[in-house]
Motif scaffolding. Sequence first.
Motif, mmCIF file in Angstrom:
data_model
loop_
_atom_site.group_PDB
_atom_site.id
_atom_site.type_symbol
_atom_site.label_atom_id
_atom_site.label_comp_id
_atom_site.label_asym_id
_atom_site.label_seq_id
_atom_site.Cartn_x
_atom_site.Cartn_y
_atom_site.Cartn_z
ATOM 1 N N THR A 304 0.826 -1.207 0.000
ATOM 2 C CA THR A 304 0.000 0.000 0.000
ATOM 3 C C THR A 304 0.858 1.254 0.000
ATOM 4 O O THR A 304 0.583 2.220 -0.721
ATOM 5 C CB THR A 304 -0.932 -0.001 1.223
ATOM 6 N N LEU A 305 1.920 1.261 0.792
ATOM 7 C CA LEU A 305 2.826 2.415 0.810
ATOM 8 C C LEU A 305 3.467 2.617 -0.566
ATOM 9 O O LEU A 305 3.610 3.745 -1.042
ATOM 10 C CB LEU A 305 3.902 2.231 1.877
ATOM 11 N N ALA A 306 3.866 1.516 -1.200
ATOM 12 C CA ALA A 306 4.477 1.620 -2.532
ATOM 13 C C ALA A 306 3.478 2.167 -3.542
ATOM 14 O O ALA A 306 3.810 3.004 -4.381
ATOM 15 C CB ALA A 306 4.988 0.255 -2.975
ATOM 16 N N ALA A 307 2.221 1.697 -3.457
ATOM 17 C CA ALA A 307 1.190 2.176 -4.384
ATOM 18 C C ALA A 307 0.895 3.652 -4.183
ATOM 19 O O ALA A 307 0.458 4.338 -5.112
ATOM 20 C CB ALA A 307 -0.091 1.359 -4.196
ATOM 21 N N ARG A 308 1.146 4.162 -2.984
ATOM 22 C CA ARG A 308 0.924 5.586 -2.702
ATOM 23 C C ARG A 308 2.150 6.426 -3.056
ATOM 24 O O ARG A 308 2.203 7.612 -2.755
ATOM 25 C CB ARG A 308 0.584 5.768 -1.220
ATOM 26 N N GLY A 309 3.138 5.818 -3.693
ATOM 27 C CA GLY A 309 4.312 6.569 -4.125
ATOM 28 C C GLY A 309 5.326 6.814 -3.032
ATOM 29 O O GLY A 309 6.141 7.734 -3.145
ATOM 30 N N ARG A 310 5.328 5.981 -1.977
ATOM 31 C CA ARG A 310 6.236 6.206 -0.852
ATOM 32 C C ARG A 310 7.534 5.428 -0.971
ATOM 33 O O ARG A 310 8.385 5.505 -0.089
ATOM 34 C CB ARG A 310 5.544 5.806 0.460
ATOM 35 N N ALA A 311 7.685 4.669 -2.055
ATOM 36 C CA ALA A 311 8.879 3.831 -2.176
ATOM 37 C C ALA A 311 10.085 4.643 -2.627
ATOM 38 O O ALA A 311 9.977 5.555 -3.439
ATOM 39 C CB ALA A 311 8.623 2.689 -3.154
ATOM 40 N N VAL A 312 11.239 4.277 -2.084
ATOM 41 C CA VAL A 312 12.523 4.841 -2.495
ATOM 42 C C VAL A 312 13.242 3.792 -3.328
ATOM 43 O O VAL A 312 13.301 2.613 -2.950
ATOM 44 C CB VAL A 312 13.375 5.221 -1.268
ATOM 45 N N GLU A 313 13.757 4.194 -4.456
ATOM 46 C CA GLU A 313 14.389 3.259 -5.382
ATOM 47 C C GLU A 313 15.573 2.551 -4.742
ATOM 48 O O GLU A 313 16.370 3.147 -4.022
ATOM 49 C CB GLU A 313 14.852 4.026 -6.627
ATOM 50 N N TRP A 314 15.682 1.264 -5.002
ATOM 51 C CA TRP A 314 16.840 0.466 -4.572
ATOM 52 C C TRP A 314 17.459 -0.183 -5.801
ATOM 53 O O TRP A 314 16.747 -0.673 -6.665
ATOM 54 C CB TRP A 314 16.407 -0.622 -3.581
#
Length: 336
Positions: A304-314
């Motif tokens: 859900t956090l990733a879908a909300r654009g909260r992910a940081v690229e790895w």
Amino acid sequence: MRPDTPAENVDHTAEAARLERTAGLYPEDAEALLLQAAAHLELAGDRPAATALYDSLLSAQTGLENPYLVRALKASNLWEYGHEAEARAIITGVRAAAPRDPAPWVIVAEALEAHDELEAAQETFTEGARLLLTDVPEPPYSTHPLLFGRHRVRRMLGVPHDDWDRLADTLHSSSVSLDELHDPKRVWSLGSDNPAELEAEISRLRAELGTYREALSRPFPVAVLHWPKGELAELLDAYPTLTTEYPSHEEHLTTIEASLRELSASGTPNLGIVTGTVPSYEAFAASEATSPADPGLLPQYATTLAARGRAVEWPPQRGAACWCGSGQPYETCHGA
């Protein structure tokens, strides 16, 4: 806006107002929501209102996640309605700050390109590429527009290909080559009476459209959940059963890096890290009518956090701070 709503039927002013109201309800997502609202205002032709939104973000008391992205967007918008001097000053500041995110580089370079500053655009694209891609074995997906934009501008300038241009050619997946897409003479084929030339141009336009659609439909990252040390301590204090998932903070960090490397080795693209907080997690659990103590809720929360654009690229860009929050460069921390 509904996903199936045709773009020409969108009331951009109303959509911007809706996004601003939503940002007030979800302050943790306010930055992303207000940037979308500003984009709608630009599409509505209300560029001063868009600038006001960018200014409100830049003057906010809480720190921005992507301040140079906001500055770059503001500069691009200002230039479009006559504030060239201010736009140039902001662009100079963004370039001097050397952000580790490719998006600000692309935006300011394209602003220069749009106003026929091709030499300056090439220099800006090259600065960004040199900073983010030197000694990088495989360019991250987010840096591809940097290389493609640089290729386009250099093609218009008529300069010979270099190593980064050739790299851009190999990264480009369309059936039509970058050289053909970026051919400065393409505009003449649109007015041609030759059916073969018109058919070739239609094929090129279809290829470009396919590339844009692929970029727009790219899924959100496969993200691994990260808990800062203080948040993890608070989480385990409130829900001791989760200790089986997180025996210690050090082991938690090691597991994150190992999991991401394993996913990368298996060929999984578009990897990222999302950082959790206890209040956010508890609110998510409540929305799912599930106990926060349920370990099965953790991957859903991360998604859900990733879908909300909260992910940081790895992995992080070269020279960027490690994702763990240590403040050390990734290469000498978990990337060692």
